[in-house]
Scaffold this motif. Sequence first.
Motif, PDB file in Angstrom:
ATOM      1  N   MET A   1     -35.288  42.217 -43.290  1.00 19.60           N
ATOM      2  CA  MET A   1     -36.100  41.072 -42.870  1.00 19.60           C
ATOM      3  C   MET A   1     -35.450  40.589 -41.552  1.00 19.60           C
ATOM      4  N   SER A   2     -36.306  40.599 -40.440  1.00 20.56           N
ATOM      5  CA  SER A   2     -35.785  40.089 -39.251  1.00 20.56           C
ATOM      6  C   SER A   2     -35.084  38.746 -39.216  1.00 20.56           C
ATOM      7  N   ARG A   3     -34.236  38.404 -38.306  1.00 20.28           N
ATOM      8  CA  ARG A   3     -33.471  37.020 -38.224  1.00 20.28           C
ATOM      9  C   ARG A   3     -34.346  35.956 -37.420  1.00 20.28           C
ATOM     10  N   LYS A   4     -34.540  34.766 -37.854  1.00 20.97           N
ATOM     11  CA  LYS A   4     -35.664  34.169 -37.219  1.00 20.97           C
ATOM     12  C   LYS A   4     -34.980  33.573 -35.957  1.00 20.97           C
ATOM     13  N   HIS A   5     -35.632  33.011 -35.089  1.00 28.38           N
ATOM     14  CA  HIS A   5     -35.479  32.734 -33.602  1.00 28.38           C
ATOM     15  C   HIS A   5     -34.278  31.681 -33.644  1.00 28.38           C
ATOM     16  N   PHE A   6     -34.313  30.702 -34.609  1.00 31.66           N
ATOM     17  CA  PHE A   6     -33.355  29.868 -34.541  1.00 31.66           C
ATOM     18  C   PHE A   6     -32.850  29.528 -36.030  1.00 31.66           C
ATOM     19  N   THR A   7     -31.547  29.065 -36.002  1.00 31.60           N
ATOM     20  CA  THR A   7     -30.950  28.540 -37.224  1.00 31.60           C
ATOM     21  C   THR A   7     -30.549  27.231 -37.080  1.00 31.60           C
ATOM     22  N   LEU A   8     -31.333  26.235 -37.888  1.00 28.74           N
ATOM     23  CA  LEU A   8     -31.034  24.843 -37.970  1.00 28.74           C
ATOM     24  C   LEU A   8     -30.058  24.566 -39.309  1.00 28.74           C
ATOM     25  N   TYR A   9     -28.694  23.937 -38.622  1.00 29.42           N
ATOM     26  CA  TYR A   9     -27.910  23.378 -39.910  1.00 29.42           C
ATOM     27  C   TYR A   9     -28.256  21.869 -39.918  1.00 29.42           C
ATOM     28  N   SER A  10     -28.613  21.684 -41.191  1.00 34.37           N
ATOM     29  CA  SER A  10     -29.201  20.143 -41.642  1.00 34.37           C
ATOM     30  C   SER A  10     -28.549  19.436 -42.654  1.00 34.37           C
ATOM     31  N   TYR A  11     -29.001  18.413 -42.807  1.00 31.83           N
ATOM     32  CA  TYR A  11     -28.438  17.677 -44.028  1.00 31.83           C
ATOM     33  C   TYR A  11     -30.045  17.009 -44.671  1.00 31.83           C
ATOM     34  N   ALA A  12     -30.239  17.528 -46.151  1.00 29.24           N
ATOM     35  CA  ALA A  12     -31.451  17.383 -46.753  1.00 29.24           C
ATOM     36  C   ALA A  12     -31.841  15.899 -46.990  1.00 29.24           C
ATOM     37  N   THR A  13     -30.786  14.994 -46.937  1.00 24.88           N
ATOM     38  CA  THR A  13     -31.096  13.569 -47.180  1.00 24.88           C
ATOM     39  C   THR A  13     -30.936  12.615 -45.755  1.00 24.88           C
ATOM     40  N   GLY A  14     -30.249  13.423 -44.765  1.00 19.40           N
ATOM     41  CA  GLY A  14     -29.944  12.372 -43.534  1.00 19.40           C
ATOM     42  C   GLY A  14     -31.074  12.522 -42.664  1.00 19.40           C
ATOM     43  N   PRO A  15     -31.081  11.786 -41.755  1.00 18.47           N
ATOM     44  CA  PRO A  15     -32.089  11.676 -41.038  1.00 18.47           C
ATOM     45  C   PRO A  15     -32.195  12.467 -39.767  1.00 18.47           C
ATOM     46  N   ASN A  16     -31.012  12.763 -39.148  1.00 18.72           N
ATOM     47  CA  ASN A  16     -31.115  13.357 -37.604  1.00 18.72           C
ATOM     48  C   ASN A  16     -31.529  14.946 -37.709  1.00 18.72           C
ATOM     49  N   GLY A  17     -31.365  15.671 -38.715  1.00 25.87           N
ATOM     50  CA  GLY A  17     -31.954  17.081 -38.587  1.00 25.87           C
ATOM     51  C   GLY A  17     -33.288  17.072 -38.724  1.00 25.87           C
ATOM     52  N   TRP A  18     -34.112  16.127 -39.497  1.00 31.88           N
ATOM     53  CA  TRP A  18     -35.368  16.080 -39.448  1.00 31.88           C
ATOM     54  C   TRP A  18     -36.130  15.875 -38.233  1.00 31.88           C
ATOM     55  N   LYS A  19     -35.586  15.391 -37.144  1.00 30.28           N
ATOM     56  CA  LYS A  19     -36.206  15.102 -35.882  1.00 30.28           C
ATOM     57  C   LYS A  19     -36.397  16.503 -35.381  1.00 30.28           C
ATOM     58  N   VAL A  20     -35.436  17.310 -35.465  1.00 30.56           N
ATOM     59  CA  VAL A  20     -35.307  18.740 -35.027  1.00 30.56           C
ATOM     60  C   VAL A  20     -36.532  19.528 -35.603  1.00 30.56           C
ATOM     61  N   THR A  21     -36.280  19.181 -37.013  1.00 24.49           N
ATOM     62  CA  THR A  21     -37.639  20.223 -37.918  1.00 24.49           C
ATOM     63  C   THR A  21     -38.923  19.726 -37.289  1.00 24.49           C
ATOM     64  N   TYR A  22     -39.113  18.432 -36.950  1.00 21.68           N
ATOM     65  CA  TYR A  22     -40.479  17.952 -36.503  1.00 21.68           C
ATOM     66  C   TYR A  22     -40.869  18.530 -35.265  1.00 21.68           C
ATOM     67  N   LEU A  23     -39.973  18.865 -34.396  1.00 20.32           N
ATOM     68  CA  LEU A  23     -40.379  19.406 -33.238  1.00 20.32           C
ATOM     69  C   LEU A  23     -40.318  20.727 -33.121  1.00 20.32           C
ATOM     70  N   LEU A  24     -39.514  21.517 -34.182  1.00 21.26           N
ATOM     71  CA  LEU A  24     -39.817  23.095 -33.930  1.00 21.26           C
ATOM     72  C   LEU A  24     -41.167  23.268 -34.738  1.00 21.26           C
ATOM     73  N   ASN A  25     -41.323  22.456 -35.672  1.00 20.87           N
ATOM     74  CA  ASN A  25     -42.764  22.790 -36.199  1.00 20.87           C
ATOM     75  C   ASN A  25     -43.748  22.491 -35.165  1.00 20.87           C
ATOM     76  N   GLU A  26     -43.752  21.378 -34.253  1.00 18.83           N
ATOM     77  CA  GLU A  26     -44.719  21.239 -33.533  1.00 18.83           C
ATOM     78  C   GLU A  26     -45.074  22.255 -32.315  1.00 18.83           C
ATOM     79  N   LEU A  27     -43.805  22.733 -32.107  1.00 12.88           N
ATOM     80  CA  LEU A  27     -43.583  23.857 -30.968  1.00 12.88           C
ATOM     81  C   LEU A  27     -44.098  25.244 -31.540  1.00 12.88           C
ATOM     82  N   GLY A  28     -44.076  25.196 -33.034  1.00 14.97           N
ATOM     83  CA  GLY A  28     -44.658  26.488 -33.355  1.00 14.97           C
ATOM     84  C   GLY A  28     -43.335  27.587 -33.343  1.00 14.97           C
ATOM     85  N   LEU A  29     -42.169  26.947 -33.527  1.00 17.76           N
ATOM     86  CA  LEU A  29     -40.843  28.056 -33.176  1.00 17.76           C
ATOM     87  C   LEU A  29     -40.599  28.234 -34.629  1.00 17.76           C
ATOM     88  N   ASP A  30     -39.886  29.846 -34.518  1.00 17.73           N
ATOM     89  CA  ASP A  30     -39.526  30.416 -35.705  1.00 17.73           C
ATOM     90  C   ASP A  30     -38.131  29.746 -36.152  1.00 17.73           C
TER      91      ASP A  30
END
Length: 216
Positions: A1-30
């Motif tokens: 399986m090919s590697r994704k465009h980005f790797t996001l290191y995040s924290y499941a219960t913390g707030p800051n990583g989810w900001k990035v998740t929201y934007l990656l989703n909105e921009l349709g980025l892998d």
Amino acid sequence: MSRKHFTLYSYATGPNGWKVTYLLNELGLDYETKFLNTKEEYKSPEYLKLNPNGRLPTLVDHKNNDYTVWESAAILLYLVDKYDTKKKHTVTKDKDKYHIYQWLFFQMSGQGPYFGQGFWFTYLHSEKIPSAQLQYQNEARRILSVLESVLSKQEWLVAGKVTIADIAFVLWNNIINVLLGADVSFEKEFPATFKWHSKLIEIPGVKAGIAEKAFL
């Protein structure tokens, strides 16, 4: 399986990583998210090579020579500068660009620390200190009052549309009742801010991120 465009290191219960998740989703980025949920993981020598601060999130762009960015606001700016080619969640005019910076810095220096400390002293600190809880709850209300003073006059924070400035505030505002108490009415105390937040959480990329977090 090919590697994704980005790797996001995040924290499941913390707030800051989810900001990035929201934007990656909105921009349709892998992307692939790697959750580091223990101190041993995000203070490990391997992770500190990516982020010497040993905090989350960190983003690695594999299609840009593994370019690495940490600090959530810096990541949001990187993503819109490089990949938001249609300017969906960013702006083109300098006067608007600096207002995006203004609100991002306000979120990072105001909402994030005050809401975070309020949550810490209410739920996580080993000793209950009512004065500290009240201090940060009052600061949270002050931050909300600043937002209310602006959003009572306009629909979005910058340029009349949803930008990363708006998206950055979602996660902490999503748990206002956890911080201020179940008897507090977000809608009644801060009606314009509540209306703004209610529209933000219905944006597809944000909504998908909220649903993902709920299942972790």
